[in-house]
Design a protein around this motif. Sequence first.
Motif, PDB file in Angstrom:
ATOM      1  N   ARG A  86       0.798  -1.235   0.000  1.00  0.00           N
ATOM      2  CA  ARG A  86       0.000   0.000   0.000  1.00  0.00           C
ATOM      3  C   ARG A  86       0.828   1.281   0.000  1.00  0.00           C
ATOM      4  O   ARG A  86       0.433   2.289   0.586  1.00  0.00           O
ATOM      5  N   GLY A 136      -1.703   4.260   0.244  1.00  0.00           N
ATOM      6  CA  GLY A 136      -1.950   5.194   1.334  1.00  0.00           C
ATOM      7  C   GLY A 136      -0.780   6.103   1.623  1.00  0.00           C
ATOM      8  O   GLY A 136      -0.926   7.148   2.241  1.00  0.00           O
ATOM      9  N   SER A 171      -0.588   9.944   2.773  1.00  0.00           N
ATOM     10  CA  SER A 171       0.560  10.380   3.562  1.00  0.00           C
ATOM     11  C   SER A 171       1.756  10.549   2.640  1.00  0.00           C
ATOM     12  O   SER A 171       1.919   9.793   1.684  1.00  0.00           O
ATOM     13  N   ARG A 229       2.888   3.253   9.104  1.00  0.00           N
ATOM     14  CA  ARG A 229       1.968   4.217   8.513  1.00  0.00           C
ATOM     15  C   ARG A 229       0.867   3.524   7.713  1.00  0.00           C
ATOM     16  O   ARG A 229      -0.301   3.899   7.797  1.00  0.00           O
ATOM     17  N   THR A 230       1.246   2.530   6.941  1.00  0.00           N
ATOM     18  CA  THR A 230       0.267   1.885   6.058  1.00  0.00           C
ATOM     19  C   THR A 230      -0.646   0.926   6.824  1.00  0.00           C
ATOM     20  O   THR A 230      -1.579   0.384   6.245  1.00  0.00           O
ATOM     21  N   SER A 231      -0.370   0.721   8.111  1.00  0.00           N
ATOM     22  CA  SER A 231      -1.253  -0.152   8.897  1.00  0.00           C
ATOM     23  C   SER A 231      -2.382   0.638   9.560  1.00  0.00           C
ATOM     24  O   SER A 231      -3.344   0.061  10.042  1.00  0.00           O
ATOM     25  N   LEU A 232      -2.256   1.967   9.592  1.00  0.00           N
ATOM     26  CA  LEU A 232      -3.234   2.776  10.340  1.00  0.00           C
ATOM     27  C   LEU A 232      -4.520   2.987   9.543  1.00  0.00           C
ATOM     28  O   LEU A 232      -4.549   2.823   8.327  1.00  0.00           O
ATOM     29  N   SER A 233      -5.557   3.384  10.249  1.00  0.00           N
ATOM     30  CA  SER A 233      -6.840   3.653   9.593  1.00  0.00           C
ATOM     31  C   SER A 233      -6.676   4.760   8.554  1.00  0.00           C
ATOM     32  O   SER A 233      -6.267   5.876   8.885  1.00  0.00           O
ATOM     33  N   PRO A 234      -6.994   4.458   7.300  1.00  0.00           N
ATOM     34  CA  PRO A 234      -6.835   5.477   6.256  1.00  0.00           C
ATOM     35  C   PRO A 234      -7.719   6.700   6.502  1.00  0.00           C
ATOM     36  O   PRO A 234      -7.352   7.824   6.137  1.00  0.00           O
ATOM     37  N   ASP A 235      -8.869   6.508   7.116  1.00  0.00           N
ATOM     38  CA  ASP A 235      -9.761   7.641   7.363  1.00  0.00           C
ATOM     39  C   ASP A 235      -9.213   8.543   8.451  1.00  0.00           C
ATOM     40  O   ASP A 235      -9.229   9.772   8.336  1.00  0.00           O
ATOM     41  N   ALA A 236      -8.732   7.936   9.528  1.00  0.00           N
ATOM     42  CA  ALA A 236      -8.160   8.740  10.607  1.00  0.00           C
ATOM     43  C   ALA A 236      -6.960   9.527  10.089  1.00  0.00           C
ATOM     44  O   ALA A 236      -6.769  10.695  10.446  1.00  0.00           O
ATOM     45  N   LEU A 237      -6.164   8.899   9.219  1.00  0.00           N
ATOM     46  CA  LEU A 237      -5.007   9.610   8.673  1.00  0.00           C
ATOM     47  C   LEU A 237      -5.441  10.793   7.818  1.00  0.00           C
ATOM     48  O   LEU A 237      -4.853  11.879   7.890  1.00  0.00           O
ATOM     49  N   THR A 238      -6.472  10.606   7.021  1.00  0.00           N
ATOM     50  CA  THR A 238      -6.959  11.713   6.190  1.00  0.00           C
ATOM     51  C   THR A 238      -7.389  12.892   7.057  1.00  0.00           C
ATOM     52  O   THR A 238      -7.009  14.041   6.801  1.00  0.00           O
ATOM     53  N   GLY A 250      -8.530   4.570  15.490  1.00  0.00           N
ATOM     54  CA  GLY A 250      -8.972   4.930  14.141  1.00  0.00           C
ATOM     55  C   GLY A 250      -9.866   6.155  14.093  1.00  0.00           C
ATOM     56  O   GLY A 250     -10.622   6.348  13.147  1.00  0.00           O
ATOM     57  N   LEU A 274     -10.005  10.610  15.480  1.00  0.00           N
ATOM     58  CA  LEU A 274      -9.106  11.744  15.706  1.00  0.00           C
ATOM     59  C   LEU A 274      -9.077  12.158  17.175  1.00  0.00           C
ATOM     60  O   LEU A 274     -10.047  11.929  17.901  1.00  0.00           O
ATOM     61  N   TRP A 298     -17.172  12.886  10.294  1.00  0.00           N
ATOM     62  CA  TRP A 298     -17.066  12.013   9.126  1.00  0.00           C
ATOM     63  C   TRP A 298     -16.505  10.649   9.549  1.00  0.00           C
ATOM     64  O   TRP A 298     -17.073   9.606   9.237  1.00  0.00           O
ATOM     65  N   ILE A 299     -15.415  10.709  10.294  1.00  0.00           N
ATOM     66  CA  ILE A 299     -14.785   9.455  10.724  1.00  0.00           C
ATOM     67  C   ILE A 299     -15.725   8.659  11.625  1.00  0.00           C
ATOM     68  O   ILE A 299     -15.773   7.428  11.553  1.00  0.00           O
ATOM     69  N   PHE A 324      -9.395  -2.986   8.168  1.00  0.00           N
ATOM     70  CA  PHE A 324      -9.694  -1.753   7.447  1.00  0.00           C
ATOM     71  C   PHE A 324      -9.958  -1.990   5.966  1.00  0.00           C
ATOM     72  O   PHE A 324      -9.356  -2.858   5.349  1.00  0.00           O
ATOM     73  N   TYR A 372      -8.781  -0.234   3.010  1.00  0.00           N
ATOM     74  CA  TYR A 372      -7.644   0.683   2.941  1.00  0.00           C
ATOM     75  C   TYR A 372      -7.767   1.741   1.858  1.00  0.00           C
ATOM     76  O   TYR A 372      -6.829   2.495   1.611  1.00  0.00           O
ATOM     77  N   ARG A 376      -8.041   5.081   0.322  1.00  0.00           N
ATOM     78  CA  ARG A 376      -7.845   6.420   0.874  1.00  0.00           C
ATOM     79  C   ARG A 376      -8.876   7.376   0.293  1.00  0.00           C
ATOM     80  O   ARG A 376      -9.073   7.398  -0.920  1.00  0.00           O
TER      81      ARG A 376
END
Lengths: 569, 569
Positions: free
Chosen positions: A294, A345, A394, A502-511, B164, B166, B539-540, B564, B566, B568
């Motif tokens: 990813r 991601g 990211s 980084r690629t293991s984390l929730s993609p939504d939370a990262l956004t 997951g 904020l 949103w999250i 997840f 994944y 993005r």
Amino acid sequence: MINFQTSPDRYKHWKLSFEGAVARLSMDVAEDETLNEGYKLKLNSYDLGVDIELADAIQRIRFEHPEVRAVVVTSLKPRIFCAGANIYMLGTSSHAFKVNFCKFTNETRCAIEDDSQHSGRRYLAALNGTASGGGYELAIACDEIYLVDDGNSAVSLPEVPLLGVLPGTGGLTRLVDKRKIRRDRADVFSTLAEGLKGKRAKEWGLIDDTFATTKFQDGVDERVKQIVSEPRTIATGSGESPTGIKLIPLTVRAGLVRAPTDSQGRAGTSPAPTDNNETRDYKYVSLRFHRDKRYADLTVHAPESDLPATADEIQKLGDDYWPLRAFRELDDALLHLRVNEPEIGLVCVRSEGSIDHVLAVDKTLAANRDHWLVRETLLQMARTLRRMDLTAKSFFSFIEPGSCFAGNLFELVLASDRSYMLNNPEKAVEVALSELNVGAFPMSNGLTRLQSRFLADQKKAYEAFAHEGPFDTEAADEAGLVTFAPDDLDWDDEIRLAIEERTSLSPDALTGMEASLRFAGPETMDTKIYGRLTAWQNWIFQRPNAVGPNGALTNYGKPTQAKFDYKRT
Amino acid sequence: MINFQTSPDRYKHWKLSFEGAVARLSMDVAEDETLNEGYKLKLNSYDLGVDIELADAIQRIRFEHPEVRAVVVTSLKPRIFCAGANIYMLGTSSHAFKVNFCKFTNETRCAIEDDSQHSGRRYLAALNGTASGGGYELAIACDEIYLVDDGNSAVSLPEVPLLGVLPGTGGLTRLVDKRKIRRDRADVFSTLAEGLKGKRAKEWGLIDDTFATTKFQDGVDERVKQIVSEPRTIATGSGESPTGIKLIPLTVRAGLVRAPTDSQGRAGTSPAPTDNNETRDYKYVSLRFHRDKRYADLTVHAPESDLPATADEIQKLGDDYWPLRAFRELDDALLHLRVNEPEIGLVCVRSEGSIDHVLAVDKTLAANRDHWLVRETLLQMARTLRRMDLTAKSFFSFIEPGSCFAGNLFELVLASDRSYMLNNPEKAVEVALSELNVGAFPMSNGLTRLQSRFLADQKKAYEAFAHEGPFDTEAADEAGLVTFAPDDLDWDDEIRLAIEERTSLSPDALTGMEASLRFAGPETMDTKIYGRLTAWQNWIFQRPNAVGPNGALTNYGKPTQAKFDYKRT
């Protein structure tokens, strides 16, 4: 796969014509020429394909027709200017696609305002018929709006009352922040499905003027004449009437990675490109995908040594000049990653080549910034970097021997969420700043990336700028220009772990996290559109009241009616 | 039903003590004293009940202990300051509840900063143990943060990596906008579940200082001593040591509406209050619910005629003084509507009484604004009005004969999404402005509501203010102070239709629309928290990656792991 490269001879939905200092951009959407199945683009409604052409047309006006002073945005369909984004397209799209579609639409509208603000071209929305939803949102991205008074045509934002979603591509924000409509009137207008016609629309500030049908063409022409007769306020640096350059659509080579030669010395195979290729190569930018993990590598290559130093030579080189070419490629790569590689991601940003060559380019750009082509090139670079800031992936920068993160390319490090710089005193690992880092590339919030980085202590930005020559790793770390500076022994492990984590984390939370951390400091109309308005729209795009089986968006145009859960949230 | 009224003798989770100019606010959460079933408040984690007490304590410090100069926020539990919002509570709450819970938490933290900024009290977070998630978010709402260096205690924001979601109650925004942490370090910190301990936390700016366990108490005391020894910078208007007033929890009378007497002259019945009452009456504020039609009437009654004109008399009257009492009631009514009446989508704002009495109050408040109690009262009124701006309900104001929308109460009209003023020349229908409309009640964006309304033409705000005496309907309409001015014949129909139409629309689209239109103009840290950050968090909170069966929030603490999607977005 969605292709963002096009040119006027391939347009299906827009006619672009020029007459002296006036460009005419006319919408005439071909209803069957859709990007996907399942909907027809009736009444000049649009999908991403229509907007890709609009974005291209605006770019071309800027680079190919610098003589243009006024752009008339209008429609070739009778009684309708534009009905906005196609509802059935929205209703059948995935959440991720909807969000990316809206973001691109927003960026295109901001590009209109960027042209108006920085290159002095005036955009006139000549509404020869009704402009509803995204149609009116396109109009308020223009400087002036003229609506035909035919007893029928109106401007409207029917998203809330008809679809249960927002006029989320700038509409609400521009109503109150750009046109500064009184908030109670904006409230009424945004809940009135049929909108407002000429006289009332003008009184409330939604349009600038209205003309009877027979006088509409003359009224708009009159205003255009006035604009082109006014003295030019922005220098061209090339006499009265600059000549444009040609933008050739970028060529891309996609392929599988060539396997290393095997123990018998047989070379790996390199089969024909497919949609699932592992690489995507432009002239100066290349992408390599690690889809199972990813993430992707994005590498930018420095210019060659023999670049021009004068505006005349740059003009001769045209779209092959490194800054324009490399950043157009970067722009296309970012769009490709967003729309065609949703599961990627993390983007690992790298560079290759000579720091001196990059700094030489910056010196030339800075010295010639009053020349129209250099200005347009710098503005294009700035827009590309803002596209990066706004990309929901990211970005980690890796600074290694042989990299060339200097000046304009150092913005990629500053735009990254983190940076890692190898600390190996035996190998030259360097970064450098240039004059362009302190003003040429403002973020959406109006700050430079250095200002934004050193919000706690602006002196550090000045000190970094005042530093003589390139920074080695320790100096860069000391100056606060990089996040981590691991040594040779730790480098591989640290990078591998950082990528894996980084690629293991929730993609939504990262956004959501990145959208918050990247934009410290002031907010502008642009950041309000991408922050507040977009985030609310994305929320609504997830809510059953819009997209559930009983939702308003789902049920639009069907015999069934929306049923709401009326709990207020 | 959730009750927002409390007092220190009823606190279950906080100890509030005073010693001279120092207040100590100590968290000691009783794990079984939860607002709902299904979770335990371990490790000083909190639910809305804990936060209601905190909000109350901050109010009481301001009104009951004006002598306080420093507030130490700490914990009575060993090795833990606060573990943040309770995850199991979040995991089992409805979306609407989560959103309202977070909003109230945000408002409480902004109230700390409001006290610090406007009343000059300094808040010190004395972290005697780990502060994670909402625990650290509470700490960064304080002015200074001190962390014990015991080899174990850390500050952390583990929401992204562990849940997951904020750090959405101010965390991300305050990291980069208040403490101005470098964005790449903020990125690392916000993805590091275990957080950072003393030395590194200080180096990165996450805390102000760190002390060894044995020196912690002394270190904090030392700093407190320093603060209280500095000269007071904000006037009290009542000598060196002002005396506080007592805030009695508000009493509320709930009941069924008395049916009109029938044709035989028998009065309607008025049964005992239940949770499903049709009215909620305070002394000056009353609510009437039309639940089947999803709206409520909110009426504010003007003060009596014999209100005090001097600060001494106001101090004597204490919490019974109309501005304080009426706005505390309004505040409670807004909170009640948000949390206990989720299906009410529209609030019809009305007022009753004498315009002159309201204006007399404003005159007294303006003349005595340097007195500590008047200042606190004005600040409390301002916070209540901001609570209204941030309430996810539509507000329509109705201005009729007998109403008293003047000065401070005219802010309710300005805070409404729309206003309707009866145009009947035969009956006196008037509104009026006072000095308080031009500065005393800033919105979260720093503008007054008049400035915000007339963003297109600030001159109109000045002209309205300069107008002599009250405005009749035509003058108010002309001045742009009201949205619509229907005449007697149209009034009933127009209002009925406006209510019906509003309550038929998608509640989610209205929330997003109002959150966009209400906050034109500049953004501040507060508006970034309520706009950008909150919208992303909401949103999250809707995304399967957080709240779906495989989501991280759902699976926290369970043997199953989050899975997840994944893509993005």
